[in-house]
Structures are given as structure tokens and as C-alpha cells.
Design a protein around this motif. Structure first.
Motif, PDB file in Angstrom:
ATOM      1  N   MET A   1       0.860  -1.179   0.000  1.00 45.27           N
ATOM      2  CA  MET A   1       0.000   0.000   0.000  1.00 45.27           C
ATOM      3  C   MET A   1       0.897   1.230   0.000  1.00 45.27           C
ATOM      4  O   MET A   1       1.770   1.369   0.834  1.00 45.27           O
ATOM      5  N   ASP A   2       0.673   2.129  -0.950  1.00 47.51           N
ATOM      6  CA  ASP A   2       1.505   3.315  -1.108  1.00 47.51           C
ATOM      7  C   ASP A   2       1.102   4.455  -0.178  1.00 47.51           C
ATOM      8  O   ASP A   2       1.810   5.445  -0.090  1.00 47.51           O
ATOM      9  N   VAL A   3      -0.037   4.338   0.477  1.00 46.03           N
ATOM     10  CA  VAL A   3      -0.517   5.418   1.335  1.00 46.03           C
ATOM     11  C   VAL A   3       0.076   5.247   2.730  1.00 46.03           C
ATOM     12  O   VAL A   3       0.033   4.168   3.304  1.00 46.03           O
ATOM     13  N   TYR A   4       0.653   6.322   3.218  1.00 46.71           N
ATOM     14  CA  TYR A   4       1.220   6.301   4.552  1.00 46.71           C
ATOM     15  C   TYR A   4       0.094   6.538   5.549  1.00 46.71           C
ATOM     16  O   TYR A   4      -0.629   7.525   5.451  1.00 46.71           O
ATOM     17  N   ILE A   5      -0.061   5.628   6.489  1.00 41.33           N
ATOM     18  CA  ILE A   5      -1.100   5.748   7.517  1.00 41.33           C
ATOM     19  C   ILE A   5      -0.486   6.428   8.728  1.00 41.33           C
ATOM     20  O   ILE A   5       0.497   5.954   9.289  1.00 41.33           O
ATOM     21  N   ASN A   6      -1.085   7.540   9.124  1.00 41.93           N
ATOM     22  CA  ASN A   6      -0.607   8.300  10.272  1.00 41.93           C
ATOM     23  C   ASN A   6      -1.778   8.520  11.217  1.00 41.93           C
ATOM     24  O   ASN A   6      -2.640   9.363  10.951  1.00 41.93           O
ATOM     25  N   LEU A   7      -1.825   7.739  12.294  1.00 41.72           N
ATOM     26  CA  LEU A   7      -2.930   7.819  13.242  1.00 41.72           C
ATOM     27  C   LEU A   7      -2.557   8.692  14.432  1.00 41.72           C
ATOM     28  O   LEU A   7      -1.420   8.673  14.890  1.00 41.72           O
ATOM     29  N   ASP A   8      -3.535   9.445  14.927  1.00 42.59           N
ATOM     30  CA  ASP A   8      -3.354  10.289  16.101  1.00 42.59           C
ATOM     31  C   ASP A   8      -4.074   9.620  17.267  1.00 42.59           C
ATOM     32  O   ASP A   8      -5.300   9.704  17.375  1.00 42.59           O
ATOM     33  N   PHE A   9      -3.315   8.961  18.117  1.00 43.04           N
ATOM     34  CA  PHE A   9      -3.903   8.215  19.220  1.00 43.04           C
ATOM     35  C   PHE A   9      -4.448   9.131  20.316  1.00 43.04           C
ATOM     36  O   PHE A   9      -5.146   8.679  21.209  1.00 43.04           O
ATOM     37  N   GLU A  10      -4.145  10.418  20.247  1.00 38.99           N
ATOM     38  CA  GLU A  10      -4.652  11.395  21.219  1.00 38.99           C
ATOM     39  C   GLU A  10      -5.931  12.076  20.724  1.00 38.99           C
ATOM     40  O   GLU A  10      -6.565  12.819  21.468  1.00 38.99           O
ATOM     41  N   SER A  11      -6.308  11.841  19.484  1.00 37.16           N
ATOM     42  CA  SER A  11      -7.467  12.489  18.886  1.00 37.16           C
ATOM     43  C   SER A  11      -8.771  11.964  19.488  1.00 37.16           C
ATOM     44  O   SER A  11      -8.849  10.819  19.942  1.00 37.16           O
ATOM     45  N   ASN A  12      -9.795  12.815  19.444  1.00 38.32           N
ATOM     46  CA  ASN A  12     -11.136  12.389  19.849  1.00 38.32           C
ATOM     47  C   ASN A  12     -11.792  11.540  18.762  1.00 38.32           C
ATOM     48  O   ASN A  12     -12.776  10.859  19.020  1.00 38.32           O
ATOM     49  N   GLU A  13     -11.250  11.607  17.544  1.00 33.55           N
ATOM     50  CA  GLU A  13     -11.788  10.826  16.434  1.00 33.55           C
ATOM     51  C   GLU A  13     -11.353   9.366  16.598  1.00 33.55           C
ATOM     52  O   GLU A  13     -10.167   9.090  16.793  1.00 33.55           O
ATOM     53  N   PRO A  14     -12.298   8.428  16.527  1.00 36.62           N
ATOM     54  CA  PRO A  14     -11.930   7.013  16.683  1.00 36.62           C
ATOM     55  C   PRO A  14     -10.870   6.574  15.669  1.00 36.62           C
ATOM     56  O   PRO A  14     -10.834   7.083  14.540  1.00 36.62           O
ATOM     57  N   ILE A  15     -10.032   5.641  16.083  1.00 39.42           N
ATOM     58  CA  ILE A  15      -8.942   5.142  15.241  1.00 39.42           C
ATOM     59  C   ILE A  15      -9.486   4.560  13.935  1.00 39.42           C
ATOM     60  O   ILE A  15      -8.942   4.826  12.861  1.00 39.42           O
ATOM     61  N   TYR A  16     -10.578   3.790  14.016  1.00 38.85           N
ATOM     62  CA  TYR A  16     -11.104   3.185  12.788  1.00 38.85           C
ATOM     63  C   TYR A  16     -11.575   4.266  11.809  1.00 38.85           C
ATOM     64  O   TYR A  16     -11.418   4.126  10.600  1.00 38.85           O
ATOM     65  N   THR A  17     -12.101   5.369  12.323  1.00 35.02           N
ATOM     66  CA  THR A  17     -12.542   6.473  11.467  1.00 35.02           C
ATOM     67  C   THR A  17     -11.343   7.148  10.826  1.00 35.02           C
ATOM     68  O   THR A  17     -11.364   7.465   9.629  1.00 35.02           O
ATOM     69  N   GLN A  18     -10.283   7.365  11.596  1.00 39.02           N
ATOM     70  CA  GLN A  18      -9.066   7.948  11.034  1.00 39.02           C
ATOM     71  C   GLN A  18      -8.524   7.059   9.916  1.00 39.02           C
ATOM     72  O   GLN A  18      -8.122   7.555   8.853  1.00 39.02           O
ATOM     73  N   LEU A  19      -8.510   5.760  10.148  1.00 42.86           N
ATOM     74  CA  LEU A  19      -8.013   4.810   9.153  1.00 42.86           C
ATOM     75  C   LEU A  19      -8.864   4.873   7.886  1.00 42.86           C
ATOM     76  O   LEU A  19      -8.335   4.957   6.771  1.00 42.86           O
TER      77      LEU A  19
END
Length: 134
Positions: A1-19
Motif C-alpha cells: 500500500m503506497d498510502v502512509y497511515i498516520n494515526l493520532d492516538f490522542e485524537s477524539n476521532e476514533p482510530i477506525y474512522t481515522q483509518l
């Protein structure tokens, strides 16, 4: 996968939504093309250090919305037929999503021109091609 996944574990947005949002952004920017393979649930979870149920939830939602297909033999792929085009239901959902954002923007003193400029710039970030060609 060429897309870099950068998750913010401190965000109020759920991880699955960020993904989900990052995969959709990859499709919008044409970094992910129809038919491209995505990592398996287990592999992606291990690569980015999150629970496999979180990846599964994102993939299931993306499948439901027509962004990806999940095959037992082929694995997870970007929908080879492309993303389903906007219909009345999508437009209603988009309106419901934008309504409170626009209302808050007005409450915070943004002009129509500022909101349109910002949305235009964001749109351009997804549609511009490398080298400045459109």
C-alpha cells in the motif's frame, strides 16, 4: 500500500474512522487505484500497531460504502469498478455533515468567502496532480 497511515492516538476521532479517512484520501488523491490490494486486516493491524478488530471495523465500513471489496482468495482490494457515484442518499448525508460545520464557522466569525476558500483549497489538495498539471 503506497498510502502512509498516520494515526493520532490522542485524537477524539476514533482510530477506525481515522483509518477509513486516510484510505479514502488515498483513493481521492489517486495514490490508491481501482484494483489495488490493501494489506490484510491482520497485517495492517500489526504494521501500525492497532487491534485487528479496529482495522476490521474500518474495512467493513469501507466495504459497506463501496470503497473496497473483500475476497476470500484475493484479499482486500480497492473497488475495481471505482467508488459508487454520489446519489440522493449521499447528498443528504453530506448536507447533514456540513450543516453543523457551516453553522459553527458562522458563529466563529468566518465569512462565506473564507469558508469557500478553505473548502476550495482542500478540494485542490485532493485533485492536483504531481508537477502542477490538472
Amino acid at each position: 500500500m503506497d498510502v502512509y497511515i498516520n494515526l493520532d492516538f490522542e485524537s477524539n476521532e476514533p482510530i477506525y474512522t481515522q483509518l477509513m479517512h486516510q484510505i479514502i484520501a488515498g483513493i481521492a488523491k489517486k495514490e490508491l487505484k481501482p484494483g489495488d490490494a490493501l494489506p490484510s486486516v491482520r497485517s495492517l493491524a500489526a504494521d501500525i500497531g492497532i487491534n485487528l478488530h479496529t482495522v476490521n471495523k474500518a474495512y467493513q465500513q469501507l466495504k459497506q460504502e463501496g470503497f473496497i471489496l473483500i475476497h476470500r482468495q484475493k484479499g482486500v482490494v480497492i473497488n475495481p469498478d471505482g467508488v459508487p457515484q454520489a446519489d440522493d442518499q449521499y447528498m443528504n448525508n453530506l448536507t447533514s455533515t456540513l450543516h453543523p460545520i457551516i453553522a459553527e464557522s458562522i458563529c466563529r466569525g468566518l465569512s462565506k468567502e473564507q469558508v469557500l476558500q478553505l473548502t476550495g483549497e482542500l478540494y485542490e489538495n485532493f485533485t492536483k496532480k504531481e508537477g502542477g498539471d490538472k
